[in-house]
Design an enzyme around this catalytic site. Structure first.
Site, PDB file in Angstrom:
ATOM      1  N   ASP A 147       0.833  -1.208   0.000  1.00 38.37           N
ATOM      2  CA  ASP A 147       0.000   0.000   0.000  1.00 38.37           C
ATOM      3  C   ASP A 147       0.864   1.254   0.000  1.00 38.37           C
ATOM      4  OD1 ASP A 147       0.694  -0.827   2.673  1.00 38.37           O
ATOM      5  OD2 ASP A 147      -0.731   0.625   3.477  1.00 38.37           O
ATOM      6  N   ASP A 186       8.717   4.392  -1.284  1.00 44.81           N
ATOM      7  CA  ASP A 186       8.051   3.754  -0.126  1.00 44.81           C
ATOM      8  C   ASP A 186       6.833   2.966  -0.571  1.00 44.81           C
ATOM      9  OD1 ASP A 186       7.237   3.088   2.397  1.00 44.81           O
ATOM     10  OD2 ASP A 186       6.510   5.068   2.922  1.00 44.81           O
ATOM     11  N   GLU A 245      -0.012  -1.264   5.639  1.00 50.06           N
ATOM     12  CA  GLU A 245       1.092  -0.864   6.501  1.00 50.06           C
ATOM     13  C   GLU A 245       0.975   0.599   6.872  1.00 50.06           C
ATOM     14  OE1 GLU A 245       5.254   0.552   7.502  1.00 50.06           O
ATOM     15  OE2 GLU A 245       3.846   1.300   6.035  1.00 50.06           O
TER      16      GLU A 245
HETATM   17 ZN   LIG Z   1       6.903   2.176   3.973  1.00 50.02          ZN
END
Ligand SMILES: [Zn+2]
Length: 396
Positions: free
Chosen positions: A76, A110, A142
């Protein structure tokens, strides 16, 4: 094996194109990985959310009867709304800036960059005769409190020989992070009593009580800041607090019946988390509720948890740190102020470190990017992991 080889950058193009903002389903991305693995003759296991709208996925290459190494990352990403992007966040865009090649897109750093590098290496792992198995683990949710990974860890512990260690590919610029802060998130809702603003004695002002509680939180924050220990290596080296959202009230001339706010604290590893929660509860029960109820018995305060992730405790010379040192050549370790899934693996008895491509400074920002060089460094890291896993050697 009909698929032609694709590079990490090519995988990143595909992964970024899936809009896996945490509020949305990640199933199309999971299916994409699943199909790719099937094409290479590799089975995988889904561990879905309760409502089935999201799923974790893990897979194993190599001898299943031995303890392996987990490469783990979340699928995610954080939202892009209200961020000033120069390009489409879900179209990976390559640009040369300041003498480096950057790939722009939500999740590039990320942490879809890590997943892309891992996926590009799967054929190499699959063709090698691994003596030590390698597991790939992809989680959901997350970014909203590490909500998804726990059930995958439990499933892995039930069905695999307990792995020797896990490497979480958060964007650490391929440095080794051996400790991170935790997070405890809460929502506090105050129910007062509405009344005309000209008659405050007939109502209970939910916002005013919320303000008192928030002031207490800022006092706690100042206390924790004063207790900060620069030797712990964190930036900042204390347990931090944030009141991040608040809603309340209807109009200037109405005593507000409702006020709710979301708040969190991020404990350093040696913080007594339960003691902070107890301090909060005691303040509300001792200082706020009696006065609130005295004004009107219908008034109430309820606090419920939103997220709870423990810190990653430094575990000097753990197997995870030793293997990561061997693979990177690094002889220093770092800490992270952000929260990651490493602590949940650690809490299940699997030593964990963070080590992945990209820089956390670009995470969650508009125009998030990763350099091609970082992807290449991650690929080189994975090649060294492959060599080690083929060798069957013990962790150095
Ligand atoms: Zn992350």
């Amino acid at each position: 094996m009909s698929q032609s080889r694709r590079t990490a950058e090519e995988f990143l193009v595909d992964l970024v194109a899936f809009n896996t903002v945490s509020a949305l389903s990640n199933l199309e991305l999971i299916e994409y990985i699943e199909d790719y693995l099937v094409g290479l003759g590799i089975g995988s296991v889904r561990v879905a959310s309760d409502d089935g709208a999201k799923s974790n996925l893990y897979a194993t290459i190599g001898p299943a009867d031995r303890a392996g190494v987990v490469l783990s990352g979340h699928t995610d990403v954080v939202p892009v709304a209200n961020q000033p992007w120069d390009t489409d966040p879900f179209t990976l865009t390559r640009r040369s800036v300041d003498g480096e090649l950057r790939l722009y897109g939500r999740g590039s750093a990320d942490m879809k960059g890590f997943a892309a590098a891992v996926l590009a290496m799967v054929p190499d792992f699959a063709q090698a005769d691994l003596k030590t198995p390698v597991h790939f683990a992809f989680s959901y949710d997350e970014e909203v409190g590490c909500l998804g990974v726990g059930r995958m860890i439990a499933d892995m512990c039930d069905h695999l020989v307990r792995p020797q260690l896990v490497i979480i590919g958060e964007p650490t610029s391929m440095q080794i992070v051996t400790a991170h802060k935790g997070i405890q998130g809460f929502r506090t809702e105050i129910t007062g009593v509405a009344a005309h603003s000209s008659a405050p004695h007939l109502g209970v002002n939910a916002i005013v009580y919320a303000a008192e509680i928030i002031r207490f939180l800022s006092e706690l924050a100042a206390e924790k800041q004063a207790q900060g220990d620069p030797a712990n290596g964190f930036h900042p080296p204390w347990t931090t607090f944030n009141v991040g959202q608040i809603q309340g009230g209807e109009a200037l001339n109405i005593i507000p019946e409702h006020c709710a706010f979301n708040w969190e604290f991020r404990p350093v590893p040696d913080e007594d988390t339960a003691a902070i929660v107890a301090r909060f509860d005691e303040f509300v029960a001792g200082q706020i509720e009696p006065r609130l109820r005295a004004e009107n018995p219908a008034a109430a305060i309820v606090t419920r948890p939103l997220a709870a992730v423990p810190p990653l405790y430094r575990d000097d010379n753990s197997p995870a740190e030793r293997l990561a040192r061997h693979l990177t050549g690094a002889n220093t370790t770092h800490t992270a102020a952000y929260v990651a899934e490493a602590s949940q693996f650690q809490a299940s008895g699997i030593p964990a470190v963070l080590c992945g491509p990209g820089n956390i400074d670009q995470a969650h920002q508009a125009n998030e990017w990763i350099t091609v060089d970082q992807l290449d460094q991650c690929t080189a890291f994975l090649h060294r992991l492959l060599d080690w896993a083929k060798s069957g050697a013990a962790i150095p």
